[in-house]
Design a protein around this motif. Structure first.
Motif, short mmCIF file in Angstrom:
data_model
loop_
_atom_site.label_atom_id
_atom_site.label_comp_id
_atom_site.label_asym_id
_atom_site.label_seq_id
_atom_site.Cartn_x
_atom_site.Cartn_y
_atom_site.Cartn_z
N THR A 10 1.53 -36.72 -44.38
CA THR A 10 0.91 -37.61 -43.39
C THR A 10 0.66 -36.87 -42.09
OG1 THR A 10 1.92 -39.59 -44.35
CG2 THR A 10 1.20 -39.73 -42.06
N LEU A 11 1.68 -36.16 -41.59
CA LEU A 11 1.52 -35.43 -40.34
C LEU A 11 0.42 -34.38 -40.45
CD1 LEU A 11 5.08 -34.78 -38.84
CD2 LEU A 11 3.56 -36.75 -38.56
N ASP A 12 0.37 -33.69 -41.57
CA ASP A 12 -0.62 -32.64 -41.77
C ASP A 12 -2.03 -33.23 -41.81
OD1 ASP A 12 -1.47 -29.95 -42.30
OD2 ASP A 12 -1.72 -30.52 -44.40
N ALA A 13 -2.22 -34.30 -42.55
CA ALA A 13 -3.54 -34.90 -42.70
C ALA A 13 -4.06 -35.47 -41.38
CB ALA A 13 -3.50 -35.99 -43.76
N ARG A 14 -3.15 -35.89 -40.52
CA ARG A 14 -3.55 -36.54 -39.28
C ARG A 14 -3.58 -35.57 -38.10
NH1 ARG A 14 -3.51 -42.27 -40.62
NH2 ARG A 14 -4.14 -42.73 -38.49
N GLY A 15 -3.22 -34.29 -38.33
CA GLY A 15 -3.38 -33.27 -37.29
C GLY A 15 -2.21 -33.07 -36.37
N PHE A 16 -1.00 -33.41 -36.80
CA PHE A 16 0.17 -33.31 -35.92
C PHE A 16 0.88 -31.96 -35.97
CE2 PHE A 16 -0.17 -37.92 -36.27
CZ PHE A 16 0.18 -38.35 -35.01
N ILE A 17 0.68 -31.18 -36.99
CA ILE A 17 1.55 -30.02 -37.20
C ILE A 17 0.96 -28.75 -36.58
CG2 ILE A 17 2.59 -28.50 -38.93
CD1 ILE A 17 2.74 -30.87 -40.82
N HIS A 18 1.79 -28.08 -35.78
CA HIS A 18 1.45 -26.77 -35.21
C HIS A 18 2.33 -25.68 -35.81
CE1 HIS A 18 0.10 -23.74 -32.47
NE2 HIS A 18 1.26 -23.65 -31.84
N GLN A 19 3.65 -25.85 -35.67
CA GLN A 19 4.61 -24.89 -36.20
C GLN A 19 5.78 -25.62 -36.84
OE1 GLN A 19 4.97 -23.02 -32.22
NE2 GLN A 19 4.87 -21.06 -33.27
#
Length: 400
Positions: A10-19
């Protein structure tokens, strides 16, 4: 990479992940059982602002995917101040002000998270519970020995101040050790294995994972979000009028709604993914059709999360009435006794910081009374008048 857990997917698909410190191991843990994670918030003001909203939404998605959020209030660290990427010392607050700010901020989280005693219910913890009880010598012996000053000096948040020859007090320098110790305490007390935060917190978060490994020989993880900027390159949440506050006591509902309505076309889809619960398919449909309608949906859904559905619908109705030429009930208001000048009206409504700024607004043709452009700074407005500054800011004068 492709994630197996619904949380990281979910975080990845919605653009939340940097590191992420160890993506595969964290993904496995989140797929296998309940992960307890935290984000820390210092109590420097009665309200958080839009810059905090990304991490709040991460905690929301964490809970929605079956995991347990901890909201860590920095009652202790607020007494020190986070030096990360600041150019000056943060003013220190007294205990009474910190407590008042903490109580005010809690009301914001109650709209985004479900608090309780269940396995995935959120809890709120104050780090003053352990920081205020630390004894200096034992803390240095038991915790300080795990930190390298050389490494601490290498972090960007510290180097920035030193490269500018700006003062970094010993008090502030200790902040990163205190934050790492927070993580250790949360790990020991609540089984917390994940700290999340903005990209500027990466060094502090890694310090925490290292401390847990060194002190207790346990694994822990860190996850950061990218710096959120607008299409024009400006930092998210910064406006000419200042911070965009989450609390209605600090920013009226219509102004909050209007902030989202003014989103640049290129940012609408991204902000919908980050700041609303709308399904990804619906976001794609909305943003591929009428972008202005999509902006209104973004504004209403983001406002509903933060201020409640009733406030969001009222703001949307006010906007519709305003742009149709009327005056909605939810517009910012300024109480006056009898007629006032357009300059006083603009300052009173917060559309100008001073009369000088208001004069420039009038001179530039940006001030209107009931839709009519005003060229004379001595023009008078009466209670009931609709005052506009530019095309996007509107307010009404009411009898005081």
């Amino acid at each position: 990479m492709t994630y197996a857990s619904s949380f990281l997917s979910t975080l990845d698909a919605r653009g939340f992940i940097h590191q992420i410190t160890d993506p595969a191991a964290l993904d496995a843990a989140a797929a296998d059982g309940v992960v307890t994670a935290y984000v820390g918030y210092d109590c420097t003001a009665p309200s958080l602002h839009i810059g905090n909203l990304v991490s709040i939404m991460m905690l929301r998605h964490l809970q929605q995917t079956g995991h347990k959020p901890i909201v860590l209030m920095g009652g202790g660290t607020t007494k020190v101040g986070d030096p990360s990427f600041r150019s000056d010392d943060r003013p220190l607050l007294d205990d009474e002000r910190i407590e008042a700010n903490k109580a005010s901020i809690r009301r914001i989280f109650e709209r985004f998270l479900t608090f309780g005693d269940g396995p995935s219910d959120a809890i709120m913890v104050d780090n003053d519970a352990w920081l205020s009880k630390l004894e200096y010598i034992p803390f240095l012996r038991n915790i300080g020995r795990h930190f390298s000053v050389n490494r601490m000096l290498s972090f960007d948040s510290v180097k920035l101040r030193m490269d500018r020859d700006q003062s970094l007090s010993f008090l502030e320098f200790n902040y990163m050790i205190m934050q790492a110790y927070d993580y250790l305490e949360l790990n020991r007390r609540f089984g917390c294995v994940l700290q999340m935060g903005g990209s500027d917190q990466w060094g502090n978060i890694v310090n925490g994972t290292d401390l847990i490994r060194r002190a207790d020989a346990r694994d822990a993880f860190g996850l950061t979000t990218p710096l959120i900027t607008r299409a024009d390159g400006a930092k998210m949440g910064k406006t000419a009028a200042g911070a965009v506050w989450l609390h209605e006591d600090s920013l009226p509902g219509f102004d909050y709604w209007q902030f989202w309505r003014n989103t640049h076309d290129a940012d609408v889809a991204r902000f919908m993914r980050l700041f609303t619960d709308l399904p990804l398919g619906e976001i794609e449909t909305l943003t591929s059709a009428d972008i202005n309608h999509a902006k209104a949906v973004l504004a209403t859904e983001a406002t509903a999360l933060c201020r409640g559905r009733e406030a969001a619908d009222a703001a949307a109705a006010t906007a519709a009435a305003t742009f149709a030429g009327g005056a909605g009930d939810d517009l910012p208001s300024f109480a006056v006794v009898g007629p006032v000048t357009i300059l006083d009206a603009l300052v009173g409504l917060g559309f100008a910081a001073s009369k000088g700024e208001a004069r420039r607004l009038v001179a530039g043709g940006g001030a209107r009374i009931d839709g009519e452009a005003i060229a004379d700074e001595a023009a008078m407005a009466r209670p009931g008048a609709r005052i506009s500054a530019g095309k996007k800011r509107h307010g009404v004068l009411v009898s005081g």
